[in-house]
Design a protein around this motif. Structure first.
Motif, mmCIF file in Angstrom:
data_model
loop_
_atom_site.group_PDB
_atom_site.id
_atom_site.type_symbol
_atom_site.label_atom_id
_atom_site.label_comp_id
_atom_site.label_asym_id
_atom_site.label_seq_id
_atom_site.Cartn_x
_atom_site.Cartn_y
_atom_site.Cartn_z
ATOM 1 N N SER A 71 -11.422 -6.666 -11.003
ATOM 2 C CA SER A 71 -10.232 -5.841 -10.836
ATOM 3 C C SER A 71 -10.125 -5.325 -9.402
ATOM 4 O O SER A 71 -9.036 -5.197 -8.853
ATOM 5 N N PHE A 72 -11.248 -5.081 -8.790
ATOM 6 C CA PHE A 72 -11.234 -4.679 -7.386
ATOM 7 C C PHE A 72 -10.567 -5.762 -6.544
ATOM 8 O O PHE A 72 -9.676 -5.494 -5.746
ATOM 9 N N MET A 73 -10.975 -6.999 -6.805
ATOM 10 C CA MET A 73 -10.421 -8.065 -5.998
ATOM 11 C C MET A 73 -8.938 -8.294 -6.240
ATOM 12 O O MET A 73 -8.175 -8.555 -5.324
ATOM 13 N N MET A 74 -8.524 -8.176 -7.497
ATOM 14 C CA MET A 74 -7.098 -8.346 -7.806
ATOM 15 C C MET A 74 -6.277 -7.254 -7.116
ATOM 16 O O MET A 74 -5.183 -7.517 -6.613
ATOM 17 N N ALA A 75 -6.814 -6.041 -7.110
ATOM 18 C CA ALA A 75 -6.103 -4.951 -6.452
ATOM 19 C C ALA A 75 -5.959 -5.245 -4.960
ATOM 20 O O ALA A 75 -4.919 -5.008 -4.356
ATOM 21 N N VAL A 76 -7.024 -5.792 -4.395
ATOM 22 C CA VAL A 76 -6.995 -6.113 -2.967
ATOM 23 C C VAL A 76 -5.891 -7.116 -2.649
ATOM 24 O O VAL A 76 -5.124 -6.938 -1.711
ATOM 25 N N VAL A 77 -5.806 -8.199 -3.457
ATOM 26 C CA VAL A 77 -4.846 -9.241 -3.119
ATOM 27 C C VAL A 77 -3.425 -8.967 -3.606
ATOM 28 O O VAL A 77 -2.461 -9.396 -2.983
ATOM 29 N N ALA A 78 -3.262 -8.225 -4.698
ATOM 30 C CA ALA A 78 -1.921 -8.084 -5.271
ATOM 31 C C ALA A 78 -1.259 -6.754 -4.930
ATOM 32 O O ALA A 78 -0.038 -6.651 -4.932
ATOM 33 N N LEU A 79 -2.033 -5.747 -4.636
ATOM 34 C CA LEU A 79 -1.428 -4.437 -4.402
ATOM 35 C C LEU A 79 -1.688 -3.933 -2.989
ATOM 36 O O LEU A 79 -1.853 -2.756 -2.770
ATOM 37 N N SER A 80 -1.729 -4.860 -2.038
ATOM 38 C CA SER A 80 -2.018 -4.409 -0.686
ATOM 39 C C SER A 80 -0.836 -3.626 -0.128
ATOM 40 O O SER A 80 0.311 -3.862 -0.492
ATOM 41 N N LEU A 81 -1.142 -2.709 0.738
ATOM 42 C CA LEU A 81 -0.106 -1.878 1.344
ATOM 43 C C LEU A 81 0.959 -2.699 2.084
ATOM 44 O O LEU A 81 2.152 -2.463 1.902
ATOM 45 N N PRO A 82 0.564 -3.692 2.897
ATOM 46 C CA PRO A 82 1.596 -4.498 3.572
ATOM 47 C C PRO A 82 2.551 -5.160 2.591
ATOM 48 O O PRO A 82 3.766 -5.205 2.815
ATOM 49 N N GLU A 83 1.996 -5.655 1.469
ATOM 50 C CA GLU A 83 2.812 -6.304 0.438
ATOM 51 C C GLU A 83 3.846 -5.314 -0.123
ATOM 52 O O GLU A 83 5.012 -5.645 -0.325
ATOM 53 N N ILE A 84 3.398 -4.090 -0.362
ATOM 54 C CA ILE A 84 4.286 -3.071 -0.924
ATOM 55 C C ILE A 84 5.404 -2.725 0.065
ATOM 56 O O ILE A 84 6.567 -2.587 -0.307
ATOM 57 N N ILE A 85 5.038 -2.637 1.345
ATOM 58 C CA ILE A 85 6.037 -2.319 2.370
ATOM 59 C C ILE A 85 7.089 -3.429 2.444
ATOM 60 O O ILE A 85 8.288 -3.169 2.556
ATOM 61 N N ILE A 86 6.625 -4.688 2.334
ATOM 62 C CA ILE A 86 7.557 -5.818 2.371
ATOM 63 C C ILE A 86 8.506 -5.759 1.165
ATOM 64 O O ILE A 86 9.716 -5.929 1.304
ATOM 65 N N LEU A 87 7.951 -5.499 -0.012
ATOM 66 C CA LEU A 87 8.786 -5.438 -1.220
ATOM 67 C C LEU A 87 9.840 -4.338 -1.141
ATOM 68 O O LEU A 87 10.946 -4.472 -1.657
ATOM 69 N N ARG A 88 9.483 -3.247 -0.487
ATOM 70 C CA ARG A 88 10.396 -2.110 -0.349
ATOM 71 C C ARG A 88 11.689 -2.524 0.360
ATOM 72 O O ARG A 88 12.741 -1.907 0.157
ATOM 73 N N LYS A 89 11.632 -3.598 1.153
ATOM 74 C CA LYS A 89 12.838 -4.058 1.860
ATOM 75 C C LYS A 89 13.895 -4.583 0.912
ATOM 76 O O LYS A 89 15.071 -4.594 1.231
ATOM 77 N N VAL A 90 13.474 -5.076 -0.254
ATOM 78 C CA VAL A 90 14.447 -5.655 -1.181
ATOM 79 C C VAL A 90 14.617 -4.857 -2.471
ATOM 80 O O VAL A 90 15.584 -5.071 -3.195
ATOM 81 N N ILE A 91 13.691 -3.964 -2.775
ATOM 82 C CA ILE A 91 13.864 -3.157 -3.984
ATOM 83 C C ILE A 91 13.730 -1.671 -3.678
ATOM 84 O O ILE A 91 13.068 -1.283 -2.722
ATOM 85 N N LYS A 92 14.414 -0.867 -4.505
ATOM 86 C CA LYS A 92 14.418 0.573 -4.271
ATOM 87 C C LYS A 92 13.084 1.217 -4.697
ATOM 88 O O LYS A 92 12.350 0.645 -5.494
ATOM 89 N N PRO A 93 12.814 2.430 -4.146
ATOM 90 C CA PRO A 93 11.512 3.075 -4.382
ATOM 91 C C PRO A 93 11.110 3.133 -5.850
ATOM 92 O O PRO A 93 9.947 2.916 -6.196
ATOM 93 N N LYS A 94 12.076 3.396 -6.734
ATOM 94 C CA LYS A 94 11.742 3.510 -8.146
ATOM 95 C C LYS A 94 11.103 2.223 -8.676
ATOM 96 O O LYS A 94 10.094 2.260 -9.383
ATOM 97 N N LEU A 95 11.696 1.089 -8.309
ATOM 98 C CA LEU A 95 11.164 -0.190 -8.778
ATOM 99 C C LEU A 95 9.829 -0.506 -8.107
ATOM 100 O O LEU A 95 8.948 -1.121 -8.720
ATOM 101 N N VAL A 96 9.677 -0.060 -6.861
ATOM 102 C CA VAL A 96 8.388 -0.244 -6.171
ATOM 103 C C VAL A 96 7.295 0.466 -6.964
ATOM 104 O O VAL A 96 6.229 -0.102 -7.251
#
Lengths: 318, 80
Positions: free
Chosen positions: A271-296
């Motif tokens: 689970s540590f590794m999955m968190a590293v690859v799937a929930l990284s901060l850069p990934e979240i910042i990129i997603l924020r460009k196309v979806i609103k904070p609530k969906l993030v």
């Protein structure tokens, strides 16, 4: 090949460096040389093979295949394609827009976007190398399940309005799918190996180095007490720790391997590794460009909870 | 006169592709303009989902990979 590597590591440590067998220094160094040579070789070979396979499944093709697919089947297919389709996180925005624009449901789109980073090919290879086929397959399957379930939940929550408005206004040109010949495919795969090994080798070595120290020196009782299967918070802490780390953290896998040898739960490590690859901060910042904070927040919540759940599940069943 | 566009939101691969494209242009001694397109809306207008993308005179030549300088030269020579 394994025996050859062991022989090589023994040769370097005990003959070349003249370190007495059975000492802590000798054991750590032996472990370090054996592991680094093995991982770098396997990583190169397997990334090459995976990249050739992946060159047949660009996201554009995924988009065409997913068009018109509905709930569940669509989510499942999206998850499979998420494993097969190569894309770097810098393409997340165009891929998201492309999927939504062509009418693929939000939930199916998310199944693709969750699975693709969670089932990380580098992590898969490292897990296979260090823990064997069983753990690697478990990682692959659980990553896909998280993608399917996460996508279905997001789809059912009817969050279409939580997508940034401009996404719906974009008019996409005719999809361009490049026809590659074999020479281009092999070049693409070679570039991928070059690119990835270049980017991560130093972290892998550092990780194996720390792992080697743990292997030789860390007291097993202390570690299993704090991060062992019995500690109910271990998985949770591992996931929270994993979020700020980025893909370079593949170097963390050898550390985890050494820790598991000392009694840390397999589920905690996964689970540590999955968190590293799937929930990284850069990934979240990129997603924020196309979806609103609530969906993030919903996205992070669903993926985070699924990963934690997977961690506990593996700690119990393995 | 060639019009070259590099589609990409600014990752390392886009920079590499831009460098290769410049090199190809210089090696062939061509006149060309080079523009980096970072706006997702414009990238999507080309039907490209994977960056980096290479566009020569309005035609998408490559998406999602970095072609070698030699390959870019071939694209440039085969235009028109």
């Amino acid at each position: 090949m394994d025996r050859l590597l062991l022989w090589f590591a023994d040769l370097v440590v005990y003959k070349l460096f003249n370190i007495t067998e059975g000492t802590r220094l000798g054991e750590s160094l032996d472990f370090f040389i054996y592991d680094s040579v093995k991982i770098i070789i396997l990583l190169s070979v397997m990334i090459f093979a995976i990249s050739v396979l992946r060159s047949f499944f660009p996201p554009e093709k995924a988009q065409q295949l997913l068009n018109g697919k509905r709930l569940f089947m669509g989510n499942f297919l999206a998850s499979v394609l998420g494993v097969l389709s190569p894309f770097c996180s810098c393409s997340t925005v165009p891929i998201f827009i492309g999927f939504i624009e062509s009418g693929i449901p939000l939930g199916v789109t998310f199944s693709f976007l969750i699975t693709s980073p969670i089932v990380n090919e580098i992590a898969l290879v490292m897990l296979f190398t260090l823990f064997g086929l069983k753990i690697a397959v478990l990682y692959l399957i659980s990553g896909m399940i998280i993608g399917v379930v996460g996508g279905i939940i997001i789809g059912n929550l009817k969050l279409e309005r939580e997508v940034e408005d401009y996404v719906y206004q974009i008019k996409m040109g005719e999809i361009h799918v490049e026809k590659l010949n074999w020479k281009q495919r092999l070049e693409f795969a070679w570039e991928a190996v070059h690119d990835i090994v270049n980017r991560i080798w130093i972290y892998v070595l550092i990780g194996i180095g720390i792992g080697a120290v743990i292997h030789g020196y860390a007291p097993a009782e202390v570690l299993s007490q704090y991060a062992g299967e019995d500690n109910p918070f271990a998985v949770f802490v591992a996931v929270v720790l994993g979020i700020p780390l980025y893909s370079n953290a593949v170097g963390v896998i050898p550390i985890i391997q050494a820790l598991i040898g000392k009694g840390v739960g397999v589920g905690t490590a996964l689970s540590f590794m999955m968190a590293v690859v799937a929930l990284s901060l850069p990934e979240i910042i990129i997603l924020r460009k196309v979806i609103k904070p609530k969906l993030v927040i919903i996205f992070v919540g669903i993926v985070g909870v699924s990963i934690i759940f997977t961690g506990y599940l593996f700690n119990i069943i393995l | 006169m060639f019009e070259i566009k590099i589609l990409g939101t600014g990752c390392a691969k886009c920079v590499k592709l831009a460098d290769y494209a410049k090199e190809a242009v210089v090696e062939l001694g061509l006149q060309a303009s080079l523009e980096k397109v970072t706006d997702p809306e414009e990238i999507m207008a080309y039907g490209v989902m994977q960056t980096p993308g290479l566009v020569i005179n309005g035609m998408v030549k490559v998406s999602g990979r970095v072609p070698k300088v030699e390959e870019i030269k071939e694209f440039l020579q085969n235009v028109e």
